[in-house]
Design a protein around this motif. Structure first.
Motif, PDB file in Angstrom:
ATOM      1  N   UNK A 167      31.907 -27.206 -31.906  1.00 22.64           N
ATOM      2  CA  UNK A 167      30.523 -26.748 -31.743  1.00 22.64           C
ATOM      3  C   UNK A 167      29.965 -27.161 -30.383  1.00 22.64           C
ATOM      4  N   UNK A 168      30.356 -28.335 -29.914  1.00 17.77           N
ATOM      5  CA  UNK A 168      29.917 -28.800 -28.595  1.00 17.77           C
ATOM      6  C   UNK A 168      30.493 -27.900 -27.510  1.00 17.77           C
ATOM      7  N   UNK A 169      31.782 -27.593 -27.625  1.00 18.52           N
ATOM      8  CA  UNK A 169      32.413 -26.730 -26.632  1.00 18.52           C
ATOM      9  C   UNK A 169      31.794 -25.332 -26.659  1.00 18.52           C
ATOM     10  N   UNK A 170      31.555 -24.790 -27.848  1.00 21.32           N
ATOM     11  CA  UNK A 170      30.931 -23.469 -27.954  1.00 21.32           C
ATOM     12  C   UNK A 170      29.556 -23.472 -27.265  1.00 21.32           C
ATOM     13  N   UNK A 171      28.796 -24.541 -27.477  1.00 25.67           N
ATOM     14  CA  UNK A 171      27.484 -24.666 -26.839  1.00 25.67           C
ATOM     15  C   UNK A 171      27.631 -24.690 -25.315  1.00 25.67           C
ATOM     16  N   UNK A 172      28.596 -25.465 -24.828  1.00 27.65           N
ATOM     17  CA  UNK A 172      28.832 -25.553 -23.381  1.00 27.65           C
ATOM     18  C   UNK A 172      29.262 -24.198 -22.812  1.00 27.65           C
ATOM     19  N   UNK A 173      30.124 -23.504 -23.525  1.00 24.36           N
ATOM     20  CA  UNK A 173      30.597 -22.185 -23.066  1.00 24.36           C
ATOM     21  C   UNK A 173      29.411 -21.233 -22.921  1.00 24.36           C
ATOM     22  N   UNK A 174      28.508 -21.248 -23.915  1.00 28.14           N
ATOM     23  CA  UNK A 174      27.322 -20.375 -23.838  1.00 28.14           C
ATOM     24  C   UNK A 174      26.394 -20.799 -22.702  1.00 28.14           C
ATOM     25  N   UNK A 175      26.124 -22.103 -22.595  1.00 26.19           N
ATOM     26  CA  UNK A 175      25.165 -22.560 -21.584  1.00 26.19           C
ATOM     27  C   UNK A 175      25.688 -22.383 -20.164  1.00 26.19           C
ATOM     28  N   UNK A 176      27.016 -22.467 -19.984  1.00 24.53           N
ATOM     29  CA  UNK A 176      27.597 -22.277 -18.648  1.00 24.53           C
ATOM     30  C   UNK A 176      27.987 -20.829 -18.388  1.00 24.53           C
ATOM     31  N   UNK A 177      27.704 -19.961 -19.383  1.00 24.29           N
ATOM     32  CA  UNK A 177      27.994 -18.522 -19.268  1.00 24.29           C
ATOM     33  C   UNK A 177      29.462 -18.247 -18.938  1.00 24.29           C
ATOM     34  N   UNK A 178      30.341 -18.902 -19.688  1.00 30.72           N
ATOM     35  CA  UNK A 178      31.782 -18.705 -19.528  1.00 30.72           C
ATOM     36  C   UNK A 178      32.223 -17.607 -20.491  1.00 30.72           C
ATOM     37  N   UNK A 179      33.001 -16.668 -20.004  1.00 29.70           N
ATOM     38  CA  UNK A 179      33.539 -15.610 -20.855  1.00 29.70           C
ATOM     39  C   UNK A 179      34.897 -16.082 -21.379  1.00 29.70           C
ATOM     40  N   UNK A 180      34.902 -16.611 -22.608  1.00 24.95           N
ATOM     41  CA  UNK A 180      36.149 -17.154 -23.158  1.00 24.95           C
ATOM     42  C   UNK A 180      37.183 -16.060 -23.410  1.00 24.95           C
ATOM     43  N   UNK A 181      36.728 -14.814 -23.585  1.00 25.68           N
ATOM     44  CA  UNK A 181      37.675 -13.708 -23.797  1.00 25.68           C
ATOM     45  C   UNK A 181      38.549 -13.460 -22.571  1.00 25.68           C
ATOM     46  N   UNK A 182      38.063 -13.866 -21.410  1.00 29.76           N
ATOM     47  CA  UNK A 182      38.816 -13.711 -20.160  1.00 29.76           C
ATOM     48  C   UNK A 182      40.134 -14.500 -20.198  1.00 29.76           C
ATOM     49  N   UNK A 183      40.180 -15.556 -21.007  1.00 30.02           N
ATOM     50  CA  UNK A 183      41.334 -16.445 -21.048  1.00 30.02           C
ATOM     51  C   UNK A 183      42.278 -16.164 -22.209  1.00 30.02           C
ATOM     52  N   UNK A 184      41.914 -15.219 -23.063  1.00 28.70           N
ATOM     53  CA  UNK A 184      42.730 -14.934 -24.254  1.00 28.70           C
ATOM     54  C   UNK A 184      44.043 -14.283 -23.872  1.00 28.70           C
TER      55      UNK A 184
END
Length: 192
Positions: A167-184
């Motif tokens: 949950x912490x990582x998900x929050x960080x990903x949203x707040x830093x506007x990281x597109x996690x799908x880019x790394x899939x």
């Protein structure tokens, strides 16, 4: 007899990881997962600490019939630098205890109350992540996502690699506007 009931549940556990580990029932998770609200831990919201300290001092001072003119700067710095493994409840208890024992008009906290915590309750390697600049933090998270093929949770996920809760990582990903799908990766079994 007819009833109309709403259930509000709270946890500090990663329930999806619990399902994967077989320690939490998936059917119960889907019954509870109607409108999830994720709240980052206090150590990720340091800007909130001074407001909470003021609120708790006011609340407990009124109950104790005391009045404080100011907060000792060293104490406030100590409270803001502490990782708060017990989150807001721990902060509340420390402030209440301090109000009870403080005999001056300048509110202060006994430093030993915070430093005696067992090492096991301190945040693990993930605490290093929170001491970095935003650009370094973003680069570290992106590297972990790249290494894990975009997977956020699970034993081989980025959260495990960083040593922080999902949950912490998900929050960080949203707040830093990281597109996690880019790394899939192309293998759907490796993605979250």
């Amino acid at each position: 007899m007819r009833t109309n009931v709403r259930v509000i549940a709270a946890t500090n556990r990663d329930l999806e990881a619990g399902i994967a580990a077989g320690v939490f029932r998936s059917d119960l998770f889907y019954r509870l997962n109607v409108f999830p609200i994720e709240m980052p831990p206090l150590r990720e919201r340091r800007e909130d600490i001074s407001l909470l300290v003021e609120y708790f001092i006011d609340r407990f001072a009124r109950q104790a019939g005391k009045s404080f003119q100011a907060v000792n700067k060293k104490s406030l710095d100590l409270l803001q630098s502490y990782p708060w493994p017990g989150n807001i409840r721990e902060l509340q208890n420390v402030i209440e205890r301090s109000v009870i024992v403080c005999e001056t008009e300048n509110f202060s906290v006994d430093e030993s109350w915070l430093s005696r915590r067992p090492v096991a309750t301190e945040p693990n390697t993930g605490s290093v992540l929170f001491k970095k600049s935003l650009s370094q933090e973003k680069a570290t998270i992106e590297a972990a996502l790249s290494e894990s093929g975009g997977r956020v949770y699970g034993p081989s996920g980025a959260a495990a690699k960083l040593g922080i809760p999902r949950s912490t990582l998900e929050h960080k990903i949203r707040s830093l506007k990281i597109n996690k799908n880019h790394f899939k990766t192309g293998d759907p079994s490796k993605n979250s």
